[in-house]
Motif scaffolding. Sequence first.
Motif, PDB file in Angstrom:
ATOM      1  N   VAL A 112       0.825  -1.231   0.000  1.00 54.78           N
ATOM      2  CA  VAL A 112       0.000   0.000   0.000  1.00 54.78           C
ATOM      3  C   VAL A 112       0.851   1.269   0.000  1.00 54.78           C
ATOM      4  O   VAL A 112       0.368   2.333  -0.374  1.00 54.78           O
ATOM      5  N   GLY A 113       2.094   1.163   0.411  1.00 50.62           N
ATOM      6  CA  GLY A 113       3.013   2.312   0.325  1.00 50.62           C
ATOM      7  C   GLY A 113       2.567   3.489   1.183  1.00 50.62           C
ATOM      8  O   GLY A 113       1.853   3.321   2.173  1.00 50.62           O
ATOM      9  N   GLU A 114       3.011   4.675   0.760  1.00 56.23           N
ATOM     10  CA  GLU A 114       2.692   5.914   1.502  1.00 56.23           C
ATOM     11  C   GLU A 114       1.199   6.191   1.445  1.00 56.23           C
ATOM     12  O   GLU A 114       0.597   6.111   0.382  1.00 56.23           O
ATOM     13  N   GLN A 115       0.626   6.525   2.582  1.00 56.74           N
ATOM     14  CA  GLN A 115      -0.817   6.807   2.642  1.00 56.74           C
ATOM     15  C   GLN A 115      -1.062   8.027   3.512  1.00 56.74           C
ATOM     16  O   GLN A 115      -0.338   8.245   4.477  1.00 56.74           O
ATOM     17  N   PRO A 116      -2.116   8.782   3.188  1.00 54.59           N
ATOM     18  CA  PRO A 116      -2.447   9.938   4.030  1.00 54.59           C
ATOM     19  C   PRO A 116      -2.696   9.523   5.480  1.00 54.59           C
ATOM     20  O   PRO A 116      -2.234  10.169   6.408  1.00 54.59           O
ATOM     21  N   GLN A 117      -3.465   8.455   5.668  1.00 52.37           N
ATOM     22  CA  GLN A 117      -3.726   7.943   7.030  1.00 52.37           C
ATOM     23  C   GLN A 117      -3.808   6.433   6.943  1.00 52.37           C
ATOM     24  O   GLN A 117      -4.597   5.910   6.156  1.00 52.37           O
ATOM     25  N   LEU A 118      -3.049   5.759   7.769  1.00 60.12           N
ATOM     26  CA  LEU A 118      -2.995   4.293   7.686  1.00 60.12           C
ATOM     27  C   LEU A 118      -3.191   3.689   9.069  1.00 60.12           C
ATOM     28  O   LEU A 118      -2.591   4.147  10.047  1.00 60.12           O
ATOM     29  N   GLU A 119      -4.065   2.685   9.133  1.00 58.78           N
ATOM     30  CA  GLU A 119      -4.275   1.959  10.393  1.00 58.78           C
ATOM     31  C   GLU A 119      -4.143   0.476  10.083  1.00 58.78           C
ATOM     32  O   GLU A 119      -4.430   0.057   8.966  1.00 58.78           O
ATOM     33  N   THR A 120      -3.766  -0.315  11.076  1.00 55.94           N
ATOM     34  CA  THR A 120      -3.707  -1.761  10.860  1.00 55.94           C
ATOM     35  C   THR A 120      -4.445  -2.475  11.992  1.00 55.94           C
ATOM     36  O   THR A 120      -4.402  -2.040  13.138  1.00 55.94           O
ATOM     37  N   ASP A 121      -5.110  -3.542  11.649  1.00 57.07           N
ATOM     38  CA  ASP A 121      -5.770  -4.390  12.644  1.00 57.07           C
ATOM     39  C   ASP A 121      -5.409  -5.845  12.359  1.00 57.07           C
ATOM     40  O   ASP A 121      -5.790  -6.388  11.320  1.00 57.07           O
ATOM     41  N   VAL A 122      -4.682  -6.451  13.277  1.00 56.11           N
ATOM     42  CA  VAL A 122      -4.393  -7.889  13.187  1.00 56.11           C
ATOM     43  C   VAL A 122      -5.215  -8.528  14.295  1.00 56.11           C
ATOM     44  O   VAL A 122      -5.033  -8.209  15.466  1.00 56.11           O
ATOM     45  N   LEU A 123      -6.164  -9.367  13.923  1.00 54.40           N
ATOM     46  CA  LEU A 123      -7.029  -9.933  14.954  1.00 54.40           C
ATOM     47  C   LEU A 123      -7.429 -11.364  14.661  1.00 54.40           C
ATOM     48  O   LEU A 123      -7.220 -11.853  13.547  1.00 54.40           O
ATOM     49  N   GLU A 124      -7.980 -12.021  15.669  1.00 54.82           N
ATOM     50  CA  GLU A 124      -8.349 -13.419  15.525  1.00 54.82           C
ATOM     51  C   GLU A 124      -9.578 -13.555  14.637  1.00 54.82           C
ATOM     52  O   GLU A 124     -10.476 -12.723  14.703  1.00 54.82           O
ATOM     53  N   GLY A 125      -9.589 -14.605  13.784  1.00 55.87           N
ATOM     54  CA  GLY A 125     -10.681 -14.839  12.853  1.00 55.87           C
ATOM     55  C   GLY A 125     -11.862 -15.496  13.513  1.00 55.87           C
ATOM     56  O   GLY A 125     -11.928 -15.497  14.731  1.00 55.87           O
ATOM     57  N   PRO A 126     -12.791 -16.055  12.750  1.00 56.67           N
ATOM     58  CA  PRO A 126     -12.801 -16.195  11.299  1.00 56.67           C
ATOM     59  C   PRO A 126     -12.756 -14.838  10.561  1.00 56.67           C
ATOM     60  O   PRO A 126     -13.261 -13.835  11.080  1.00 56.67           O
ATOM     61  N   ALA A 127     -12.162 -14.882   9.347  1.00 55.20           N
ATOM     62  CA  ALA A 127     -11.852 -13.650   8.628  1.00 55.20           C
ATOM     63  C   ALA A 127     -13.074 -12.759   8.386  1.00 55.20           C
ATOM     64  O   ALA A 127     -13.035 -11.559   8.666  1.00 55.20           O
TER      65      ALA A 127
END
Length: 138
Positions: A73-88
Amino acid sequence: MFKNILLAFDGSEHARKAAGLAADLARQYQARLCVVHAYDPIPDYLGEPFLQETISRRTEAADRIMEQALVLVGEQPQLETDVLEGPAAEAILRVAEVRQVDLIVMGTRGLGQLSGLLLGSQSQKVLSHARCPVLLVR
Ligand code: ATP
Ligand code: MG
């Protein structure tokens, strides 16, 4: 028009394409991009020390997949990440609600073995239950 875009990423070829498109859209609309990766649920019948080992192994693998997404995704104006338990699909729909996203971008298929399928089970579930537009990338 779009202010909050969610990218669902599992590291598959389709998800990689979805990442490129979501990244472009986020830049175009100056939108916040939230990247979600869900790891397989961990069964609670696992006793110690297997439980801790399994949790570490899964979360470390999940972090590596998230790193691949961030490169794409490279450079972004605003970036958030969520790594969480599934199911997806549940995880994606939950984040979509909590973060009030207005577009979900994901692949038509993922890492599943049934290459004949037009639509994977997770994209099908998200498409059926999401309350915002869903962009499926092939
Ligand atoms: P199935 O999982 O039903 O065997 P599949 O793996 O081919 O089939 P899906 O899992 O529905 O198809 O994947 C479709 C898209 O859903 C992927 O391209 C990705 O965008 C998203 N996705 C799938 N799994 C995850 C996950 N664990 N975390 C985040 N997004 C996911
Ligand atoms: Mg899958």
